[in-house]
Scaffold this motif. Structure first.
Motif, PDB file in Angstrom:
ATOM      1  N   VAL A 187       0.817  -1.152   0.019  1.00  0.00           N
ATOM      2  CA  VAL A 187       0.122  -0.082  -0.086  1.00  0.00           C
ATOM      3  C   VAL A 187       0.911   1.066   0.088  1.00  0.00           C
ATOM      4  N   ALA A 188       1.872   1.228   0.876  1.00  0.00           N
ATOM      5  CA  ALA A 188       2.936   2.616   0.880  1.00  0.00           C
ATOM      6  C   ALA A 188       3.528   2.642  -0.427  1.00  0.00           C
ATOM      7  N   GLU A 189       3.968   1.468  -1.094  1.00  0.00           N
ATOM      8  CA  GLU A 189       4.664   1.606  -2.531  1.00  0.00           C
ATOM      9  C   GLU A 189       3.324   2.198  -3.488  1.00  0.00           C
ATOM     10  N   ALA A 190       2.452   1.740  -3.568  1.00  0.00           N
ATOM     11  CA  ALA A 190       1.407   2.359  -4.437  1.00  0.00           C
ATOM     12  C   ALA A 190       1.075   3.843  -4.024  1.00  0.00           C
ATOM     13  N   GLN A 191       1.125   4.210  -2.864  1.00  0.00           N
ATOM     14  CA  GLN A 191       0.918   5.426  -2.521  1.00  0.00           C
ATOM     15  C   GLN A 191       2.296   6.406  -2.975  1.00  0.00           C
ATOM     16  N   ARG A 192       3.303   5.776  -2.891  1.00  0.00           N
ATOM     17  CA  ARG A 192       4.552   6.576  -3.409  1.00  0.00           C
ATOM     18  C   ARG A 192       4.641   6.862  -4.856  1.00  0.00           C
ATOM     19  N   LEU A 193       4.119   5.566  -5.449  1.00  0.00           N
ATOM     20  CA  LEU A 193       4.209   5.647  -6.825  1.00  0.00           C
ATOM     21  C   LEU A 193       3.044   6.806  -7.346  1.00  0.00           C
ATOM     22  N   GLU A 194       2.041   6.793  -6.955  1.00  0.00           N
ATOM     23  CA  GLU A 194       1.049   7.690  -7.091  1.00  0.00           C
ATOM     24  C   GLU A 194       1.397   9.285  -6.949  1.00  0.00           C
ATOM     25  N   ALA A 195       2.174   9.409  -5.742  1.00  0.00           N
ATOM     26  CA  ALA A 195       2.777  10.649  -5.398  1.00  0.00           C
ATOM     27  C   ALA A 195       3.724  11.098  -6.432  1.00  0.00           C
ATOM     28  N   VAL A 196       4.602  10.071  -6.920  1.00  0.00           N
ATOM     29  CA  VAL A 196       5.683  10.297  -7.859  1.00  0.00           C
ATOM     30  C   VAL A 196       4.971  10.632  -9.309  1.00  0.00           C
ATOM     31  N   LYS A 197       3.892   9.960  -9.767  1.00  0.00           N
ATOM     32  CA  LYS A 197       3.068  10.408 -10.931  1.00  0.00           C
ATOM     33  C   LYS A 197       2.489  11.755 -10.732  1.00  0.00           C
ATOM     34  N   GLU A 198       1.919  12.115  -9.463  1.00  0.00           N
ATOM     35  CA  GLU A 198       1.357  13.446  -9.430  1.00  0.00           C
ATOM     36  C   GLU A 198       2.301  14.560  -9.506  1.00  0.00           C
ATOM     37  N   LYS A 199       3.617  14.197  -9.117  1.00  0.00           N
ATOM     38  CA  LYS A 199       4.528  15.382  -8.863  1.00  0.00           C
ATOM     39  C   LYS A 199       5.229  15.493 -10.426  1.00  0.00           C
ATOM     40  N   ASP A 200       5.285  14.287 -11.425  1.00  0.00           N
ATOM     41  CA  ASP A 200       5.535  14.266 -12.632  1.00  0.00           C
ATOM     42  C   ASP A 200       4.575  15.128 -13.587  1.00  0.00           C
ATOM     43  N   ASP A 201       3.331  14.905 -13.294  1.00  0.00           N
ATOM     44  CA  ASP A 201       2.225  15.510 -13.990  1.00  0.00           C
ATOM     45  C   ASP A 201       2.372  17.210 -13.430  1.00  0.00           C
ATOM     46  N   VAL A 202       2.476  17.703 -12.178  1.00  0.00           N
ATOM     47  CA  VAL A 202       2.534  18.871 -11.937  1.00  0.00           C
ATOM     48  C   VAL A 202       3.940  19.591 -12.502  1.00  0.00           C
ATOM     49  N   LEU A 203       4.868  18.708 -12.562  1.00  0.00           N
ATOM     50  CA  LEU A 203       6.278  19.449 -13.291  1.00  0.00           C
ATOM     51  C   LEU A 203       5.718  19.584 -15.037  1.00  0.00           C
ATOM     52  N   LYS A 204       5.048  18.762 -15.370  1.00  0.00           N
ATOM     53  CA  LYS A 204       4.851  18.826 -16.878  1.00  0.00           C
ATOM     54  C   LYS A 204       3.939  19.994 -16.897  1.00  0.00           C
ATOM     55  N   GLN A 205       2.982  20.449 -16.091  1.00  0.00           N
ATOM     56  CA  GLN A 205       1.959  21.443 -16.257  1.00  0.00           C
ATOM     57  C   GLN A 205       2.753  22.825 -15.886  1.00  0.00           C
ATOM     58  N   LEU A 206       3.766  22.722 -15.014  1.00  0.00           N
ATOM     59  CA  LEU A 206       4.509  24.103 -14.512  1.00  0.00           C
ATOM     60  C   LEU A 206       5.522  24.211 -15.700  1.00  0.00           C
ATOM     61  N   ASP A 207       6.036  23.250 -16.417  1.00  0.00           N
ATOM     62  CA  ASP A 207       6.967  23.449 -17.683  1.00  0.00           C
ATOM     63  C   ASP A 207       5.876  24.079 -18.745  1.00  0.00           C
ATOM     64  N   GLN A 208       4.896  23.687 -19.080  1.00  0.00           N
ATOM     65  CA  GLN A 208       4.123  24.152 -20.162  1.00  0.00           C
ATOM     66  C   GLN A 208       3.807  25.609 -19.861  1.00  0.00           C
ATOM     67  N   VAL A 209       3.444  26.097 -18.494  1.00  0.00           N
ATOM     68  CA  VAL A 209       3.435  27.321 -17.958  1.00  0.00           C
ATOM     69  C   VAL A 209       4.267  28.087 -18.268  1.00  0.00           C
ATOM     70  N   LEU A 210       5.671  27.636 -18.027  1.00  0.00           N
ATOM     71  CA  LEU A 210       6.713  28.564 -17.999  1.00  0.00           C
ATOM     72  C   LEU A 210       6.942  28.588 -19.538  1.00  0.00           C
ATOM     73  N   ARG A 211       6.824  27.900 -20.623  1.00  0.00           N
ATOM     74  CA  ARG A 211       7.077  28.060 -21.945  1.00  0.00           C
ATOM     75  C   ARG A 211       5.987  29.046 -22.506  1.00  0.00           C
ATOM     76  N   MET A 212       4.859  29.073 -21.943  1.00  0.00           N
ATOM     77  CA  MET A 212       3.722  30.186 -22.379  1.00  0.00           C
ATOM     78  C   MET A 212       4.383  31.466 -22.275  1.00  0.00           C
ATOM     79  N   ILE A 213       5.173  31.532 -20.783  1.00  0.00           N
ATOM     80  CA  ILE A 213       5.173  32.923 -20.558  1.00  0.00           C
ATOM     81  C   ILE A 213       6.572  33.263 -21.221  1.00  0.00           C
TER      82      ILE A 213
END
Length: 137
Positions: free
Chosen positions: A108-134
């Motif tokens: 369960v803890a490993e699944a939560q960790r993987l979910e958190a890593v996926k969420e982090k990657d998604d947020v980084l992609k969104q941040l990268d897109q926002v920075l490119r637009m700026i």
């Protein structure tokens, strides 16, 4: 702090050393009394080294009492360490169930960790897109 088995081994080693010290004390400081009617205490020549340093009976008895008390305390410490070892109160089946429960918690803890890593990657992609637009503006 050392693990329980290391503490137990050190306590057993100390207990063995205390036994040796007790034997040495008794052998070195006893009074020279014959055990039977045919026993004789040998007379020492002046140049001969004394094998026994006889202590007064009160001092010898006090030393014996102190050594016995120390042995009892050390033995109780060993008993406590043995009783605190894991698994003595649990059957093999209980220990296996505990291991399975811990493995499930780990999954369960490993699944939560993987979910958190996926969420982090998604947020980084969104941040990268926002920075490119700026940068474009």
């Amino acid at each position: 702090m050392a693990d329980r088995l290391t503490q137990l081994q050190e306590a057993v080693d100390q207990l063995a050393n205390q036994f040796v010290a007790c034997f040495y004390y008794l052998e070195r400081h006893h009074d020279l009394q014959p055990f039977g009617p045919n026993d004789k205490v040998p007379d020492l020549k002046p140049e001969q080294q004394k094998e026994v340093e006889t202590l007064p009976p009160e001092v010898f008895q006090a030393g014996q009492t102190e050594l016995a008390r120390d042995l009892i305390v050390k033995e109780q410490q060993v008993e406590y360490l043995i009783s605190s070892l894991p698994g003595l109160d649990n059957s093999e089946r209980d220990q296996e169930q505990l291991i399975k429960d811990l493995e499930e918690e780990l999954r369960v803890a490993e699944a939560q960790r993987l979910e958190a890593v996926k969420e982090k990657d998604d947020v980084l992609k969104q941040l990268d897109q926002v920075l490119r637009m700026i940068r474009r503006y």
